[in-house]
Each structure stands twice: as structure tokens, then as C-alpha cells.
Design a protein around this motif. Structure first.
Motif, short mmCIF file in Angstrom:
data_model
loop_
_atom_site.label_atom_id
_atom_site.label_comp_id
_atom_site.label_asym_id
_atom_site.label_seq_id
_atom_site.Cartn_x
_atom_site.Cartn_y
_atom_site.Cartn_z
N VAL A 1 -27.07 -8.14 94.25
CA VAL A 1 -26.11 -7.05 94.40
C VAL A 1 -24.86 -7.35 93.58
O VAL A 1 -24.48 -8.51 93.41
CB VAL A 1 -25.74 -6.82 95.89
CG1 VAL A 1 -25.02 -8.02 96.47
CG2 VAL A 1 -24.92 -5.56 96.07
N CYS A 2 -24.29 -6.30 93.04
CA CYS A 2 -23.02 -6.40 92.35
C CYS A 2 -22.12 -5.33 92.97
O CYS A 2 -22.38 -4.13 92.81
CB CYS A 2 -23.19 -6.15 90.85
SG CYS A 2 -21.67 -6.36 89.93
N ILE A 3 -21.13 -5.78 93.73
CA ILE A 3 -20.22 -4.84 94.39
C ILE A 3 -19.02 -4.65 93.47
O ILE A 3 -18.28 -5.59 93.20
CB ILE A 3 -19.82 -5.34 95.78
CG1 ILE A 3 -21.09 -5.42 96.64
CG2 ILE A 3 -18.78 -4.41 96.41
CD1 ILE A 3 -20.87 -5.96 98.00
N ASN A 4 -18.90 -3.43 92.98
CA ASN A 4 -17.84 -3.08 92.04
C ASN A 4 -16.74 -2.32 92.77
O ASN A 4 -17.01 -1.52 93.66
CB ASN A 4 -18.42 -2.23 90.92
CG ASN A 4 -19.48 -2.98 90.15
OD1 ASN A 4 -19.29 -4.12 89.76
ND2 ASN A 4 -20.62 -2.35 89.93
N THR A 5 -15.52 -2.56 92.34
CA THR A 5 -14.36 -1.95 92.99
C THR A 5 -13.53 -1.22 91.93
O THR A 5 -13.35 -1.71 90.83
CB THR A 5 -13.50 -3.04 93.65
OG1 THR A 5 -14.32 -3.75 94.59
CG2 THR A 5 -12.32 -2.46 94.38
N SER B 1 -16.27 -7.27 92.19
CA SER B 1 -15.62 -8.06 93.23
C SER B 1 -16.57 -9.03 93.90
O SER B 1 -16.14 -10.08 94.37
CB SER B 1 -14.94 -7.16 94.26
OG SER B 1 -15.84 -6.22 94.78
N VAL B 2 -17.85 -8.70 93.94
CA VAL B 2 -18.85 -9.60 94.53
C VAL B 2 -20.12 -9.52 93.70
O VAL B 2 -20.60 -8.42 93.41
CB VAL B 2 -19.17 -9.23 96.00
CG1 VAL B 2 -20.27 -10.12 96.56
CG2 VAL B 2 -17.94 -9.30 96.88
N MET B 3 -20.62 -10.68 93.30
CA MET B 3 -21.91 -10.76 92.59
C MET B 3 -22.74 -11.79 93.33
O MET B 3 -22.30 -12.92 93.54
CB MET B 3 -21.70 -11.19 91.15
CG MET B 3 -22.98 -11.58 90.41
SD MET B 3 -24.05 -10.20 90.03
CE MET B 3 -23.18 -9.50 88.66
N SER B 4 -23.94 -11.38 93.73
CA SER B 4 -24.80 -12.32 94.45
C SER B 4 -26.26 -12.03 94.12
O SER B 4 -26.68 -10.88 94.11
CB SER B 4 -24.57 -12.19 95.96
OG SER B 4 -25.38 -13.10 96.67
N VAL B 5 -27.01 -13.10 93.84
CA VAL B 5 -28.45 -12.99 93.62
C VAL B 5 -29.11 -13.96 94.60
O VAL B 5 -28.71 -15.11 94.70
CB VAL B 5 -28.82 -13.34 92.16
CG1 VAL B 5 -30.34 -13.35 91.97
CG2 VAL B 5 -28.17 -12.36 91.20
N PHE C 1 -34.57 -15.57 93.59
CA PHE C 1 -34.66 -14.73 92.39
C PHE C 1 -33.72 -15.19 91.28
O PHE C 1 -33.67 -14.59 90.22
CB PHE C 1 -34.36 -13.26 92.74
CG PHE C 1 -35.33 -12.67 93.72
CD1 PHE C 1 -36.64 -12.43 93.37
CD2 PHE C 1 -34.93 -12.38 95.02
CE1 PHE C 1 -37.55 -11.91 94.27
CE2 PHE C 1 -35.82 -11.85 95.93
CZ PHE C 1 -37.13 -11.61 95.55
N GLN C 2 -32.97 -16.25 91.51
CA GLN C 2 -32.05 -16.75 90.50
C GLN C 2 -32.82 -17.32 89.30
O GLN C 2 -33.92 -17.82 89.44
CB GLN C 2 -31.13 -17.82 91.10
CG GLN C 2 -30.15 -17.22 92.10
CD GLN C 2 -29.26 -18.25 92.77
OE1 GLN C 2 -29.35 -19.44 92.51
NE2 GLN C 2 -28.39 -17.76 93.64
N GLY C 3 -32.19 -17.20 88.14
CA GLY C 3 -32.81 -17.71 86.92
C GLY C 3 -33.74 -16.73 86.24
O GLY C 3 -34.44 -17.08 85.29
N HIS C 4 -33.74 -15.48 86.70
CA HIS C 4 -34.62 -14.46 86.12
C HIS C 4 -33.85 -13.33 85.44
O HIS C 4 -34.42 -12.28 85.14
CB HIS C 4 -35.53 -13.88 87.21
CG HIS C 4 -36.44 -14.89 87.83
ND1 HIS C 4 -37.60 -15.33 87.23
CD2 HIS C 4 -36.33 -15.59 88.99
CE1 HIS C 4 -38.17 -16.23 88.00
NE2 HIS C 4 -37.42 -16.42 89.07
N GLY C 5 -32.56 -13.53 85.22
CA GLY C 5 -31.77 -12.52 84.51
C GLY C 5 -31.28 -11.37 85.35
O GLY C 5 -30.80 -10.37 84.82
N ILE C 6 -31.39 -11.48 86.68
CA ILE C 6 -30.98 -10.37 87.55
C ILE C 6 -29.48 -10.13 87.46
O ILE C 6 -29.03 -8.98 87.40
CB ILE C 6 -31.45 -10.61 88.99
CG1 ILE C 6 -32.98 -10.53 89.02
CG2 ILE C 6 -30.83 -9.61 89.95
CD1 ILE C 6 -33.62 -10.92 90.31
N ALA C 7 -28.68 -11.18 87.43
CA ALA C 7 -27.22 -11.01 87.33
C ALA C 7 -26.86 -10.28 86.04
O ALA C 7 -26.00 -9.39 86.05
CB ALA C 7 -26.52 -12.36 87.40
N LYS C 8 -27.52 -10.60 84.95
CA LYS C 8 -27.26 -9.92 83.68
C LYS C 8 -27.59 -8.44 83.78
O LYS C 8 -26.83 -7.58 83.32
CB LYS C 8 -28.06 -10.56 82.54
CG LYS C 8 -27.80 -9.90 81.19
CD LYS C 8 -28.65 -10.47 80.11
CE LYS C 8 -28.43 -9.85 78.75
NZ LYS C 8 -28.04 -8.48 78.65
#
Length: 116
Positions: A39-43, A90-94, A98-105
Motif C-alpha cells: 500500500v502507498c498512502i498518499n496525502t 505518507s506511508v509506503m508498505s509492502v 512480496f518484497q523484492g518484486h518491484g511492488i514499491a516501484k
């Protein structure tokens, strides 16, 4: 930081996230089976927004109040006088599995599309 070890911190974090998610600018990544991967919570912050009250929680409050200070100290609205609002993550969490698979990008790329 053991943020989630303190029930007051968890409550403050939840309230902050819910307030941000109401703005409908956040991004959720799910697997094909519907499991939440990240999830990426944007403000959204606007020039004339009233200042939020400082968060008093001992752990979470330090983080949010520091980030608010950095945001104010950056003077973005002065540096970019034609800008009335800006969005920040404001918050980025994977999820660990699932980490290391480009989800944050992907979450960041999708967040950029929200504002363009």
C-alpha cells in the motif's frame, strides 16, 4: 522502532491513515487472489490548509511531527509559487513475503499517475 508494539501508536497510525485514505489518492496492490501485497498512502497538502494538531503519542508522534517540521521547513509553496497543493507519500508498505518484486516501484509509479 517497535511502532506497532504500543496500542496508542497503532491507534494514532490508523487514524492518520484513514484521514489520508479519505482523499482517494492512495494506491493498494493486491495479488490475483485478492491478498494485499502493498500500500502507498498518499496525502494531499494545500497552501491554505489549517495546521494539524501535533500528535502526542510518544513514538508515532515523534515521526509525524518531525515529518511535518521537514515539510514546513522545505517551504515548497514559497519555492513553487504557482503551486497551491501537492501530494506526498505518507506511508509506503509492502508485505514481507512480496518484497523484492518491484511492488514499491509500481505503487510509486501509480501514485505519480494519480496527480498527472
Amino acid at each position: 522502532m517497535k511502532l506497532l508494539d504500543n496500542p496508542n501508536s497503532v491507534k494514532a497510525l490508523n487514524e492518520y491513515c484513514i484521514k489520508s485514505m479519505i482523499e482517494n489518492m492512495s494506491i493498494l496492490a493486491r495479488t490475483e487472489s485478492g491478498e494485499i501485497a502493498g500500500v502507498c498512502i498518499n496525502t494531499l497538502t494545500c497552501k491554505d490548509d489549517p495546521t494539524d494538531e501535533p500528535i502526542t503519542d510518544s513514538v508515532y508522534g515523534k515521526i509525524v511531527n518531525f515529518l511535518a517540521f521537514v515539510s514546513e521547513d522545505s517551504k515548497l509553496f514559497e519555492k513553487f509559487p504557482g503551486v497551491d497543493c501537492f501530494m506526498y507519500m505518507s506511508v509506503m508498505s509492502v508485505d514481507r513475503k512480496f518484497q523484492g518484486h518491484g511492488i514499491a516501484k509500481v505503487l510509486i509509479d501509480k501514485s505519480r499517475q494519480v496527480i498527472s
